[in-house]
Write an enzyme that holds these catalytic residues in place. Structure first.
Site, PDB file in Angstrom:
ATOM      1  N   TYR A   1      74.842  33.176 -36.965  1.00  0.00           N
ATOM      2  CA  TYR A   1      73.598  32.494 -37.332  1.00  0.00           C
ATOM      3  C   TYR A   1      73.080  33.046 -38.659  1.00  0.00           C
ATOM      4  CZ  TYR A   1      72.661  30.386 -32.662  1.00  0.00           C
ATOM      5  OH  TYR A   1      72.691  29.656 -31.501  1.00  0.00           O
TER       6      TYR A   1
ATOM      7  N   GLU B   1      66.927  26.055 -21.023  1.00  0.00           N
ATOM      8  CA  GLU B   1      68.247  26.652 -21.239  1.00  0.00           C
ATOM      9  C   GLU B   1      69.014  26.620 -19.918  1.00  0.00           C
ATOM     10  OE1 GLU B   1      68.180  30.146 -23.861  1.00  0.00           O
ATOM     11  OE2 GLU B   1      69.418  31.146 -22.357  1.00  0.00           O
TER      12      GLU B   1
END
Ligand code: 3EB
Length: 341
Positions: free
Chosen positions: A215, A335
């Site tokens: 990321y 999630e």
């Protein structure tokens, strides 16, 4: 020390660790023979008081169930396990896998990154000494995960400490990273449970997503150190340990204020990871009782939507635990994680 003397297998078809989702009351009726093959129990909200006297590691997470069937996770071994404790980690092991739980009490004067680093160092030391060198799966529960202090969110501080511990242990980030979840719960301190194994699994990434360990910097000074899934192969038995999976494509959050959109996107990501692992019978709607999922919702108001959508998407026999939990990015509403056989 005999940390998990190898015992003969009860069946060549058994994996050395398997997960059952059971009502917490089941624990009360267990005989000591049954208890001897439990690697650990993880409950949400309340477990029966008797769980406090159990020989195996127990972790009670301060998180609310959103549906009425209050299932807990019972991690079992096909043969009896040994127990131990090391630097605050309670663990059980059976010659093939080690299951451990760690609670690091909140400390006002210690930064989250320092506490996390300490916790991970202890875990890495233990699995090294005990001979279960390969982390399969980590579950991390943090207090106030989205709160910010001096410009860094607690989750970003957690990522700093975890990254440092893995880097110092010479982890290869595209090969050695475990699957993981990092969720905000009403804890005071860091709660971690994990599974490590004698043999390595295969690290799985998601082709729709930038690997979390790559990321870009805008998400924090150190990237999150986890894989999208770990595929274990024990004898002939395959198990897929699926990380917390969210509505992220590339590295960006999609459908920021739309829970229905996030749910659909997340389920596509879950299916993509299953495909990537080329797991047998790998369609979400075809997997039955061997597909055990956990969904975390930031807001209770999205429970009926989640329940309905999952009922339409999954096989009716796939058990799901619905929990209220905070997701590590503020714009994520939910999630999904799971263990799939
Ligand atoms: C994501 O894909 C969502 O930091 O261990 C999911 C699972 C997430 C695990 C972790 C973070 C973690 O980036 C967030």
């Amino acid at each position: 020390a005999s940390l998990g003397a190898r015992k003969s297998r009860s069946s060549v078809f058994d994996a050395p660790v398997y997960l059952s989702l059971l009502p917490a009351e089941t624990l009360d009726g267990m005989t000591s023979t049954e208890q001897a093959t439990v690697l650990g129990v993880v409950g949400f909200g309340d477990l029966p008081e008797s769980a406090g006297d159990a020989p195996y590691p127990v972790l009670t997470l301060p998180m609310s169930h959103l549906d009425d069937q209050k299932l807990c996770e019972v991690w079992q071994s096909p043969w009896p396990v040994s127990h131990g404790e090391n630097q605050g980690i309670r663990y059980a092991c059976n010659g093939e896998v080690l299951f451990g739980v760690l609670y690091l009490r909140g400390n006002e004067r210690e930064a989250v990154e320092t506490g996390t680093y300490r916790a991970y160092r202890r875990i890495l030391d233990l699995i090294h000494v005990a001979g279960y060198k390969h982390l399969v799966r980590m579950w991390n529960y943090l207090p106030r995960i989205n709160d910010e202090y001096l410009g860094l969110e607690n989750y970003q501080r957690f990522c700093l400490g975890r990254h440092q511990a893995f880097a110092e242990a010479d982890y290869l980030f595209d090969r050695d990273l475990p699957a993981a979840s990092a969720i905000g719960a009403g804890t005071d301190g860091l709660l971690i449970y994990f599974i490590a194994a004698r043999v390595p699994g295969r690290q799985i990434e998601n082709p729709r997503q930038v690997s979390a360990y790559r990321y870009p910097l805008r998400y924090g000074p150190r990237s999150p150190s986890f894989s999208r899934a770990t595929l274990m192969e024990f004898g002939g038995v395959r198990q897929l340990y699926l990380s917390g999976t969210a509505s992220i494509v590339g590295h960006e959050t999609l459908h920021p204020e739309d829970a229905a959109g996030q749910l659909v996107e997340t389920l596509i990501n879950v299916q993509t990871v299953l495909d990537e692992a080329s797991h047998a019978r790998a369609r979400l709607d075809e997997l039955g009782p061997d597909c055990t999922l956990k969904i975390y919702l930031r807001h209770r108001k999205h429970f009926s939507l989640a329940k309905k959508t999952l009922a339409e998407t999954l096989h009716p026999l796939s058990p799901v635990i619905f929990l209220q939990g905070d997701i590590c990015r503020r714009d994520l509403l939910l999630e999904i994680e799971g263990v799939i056989r």
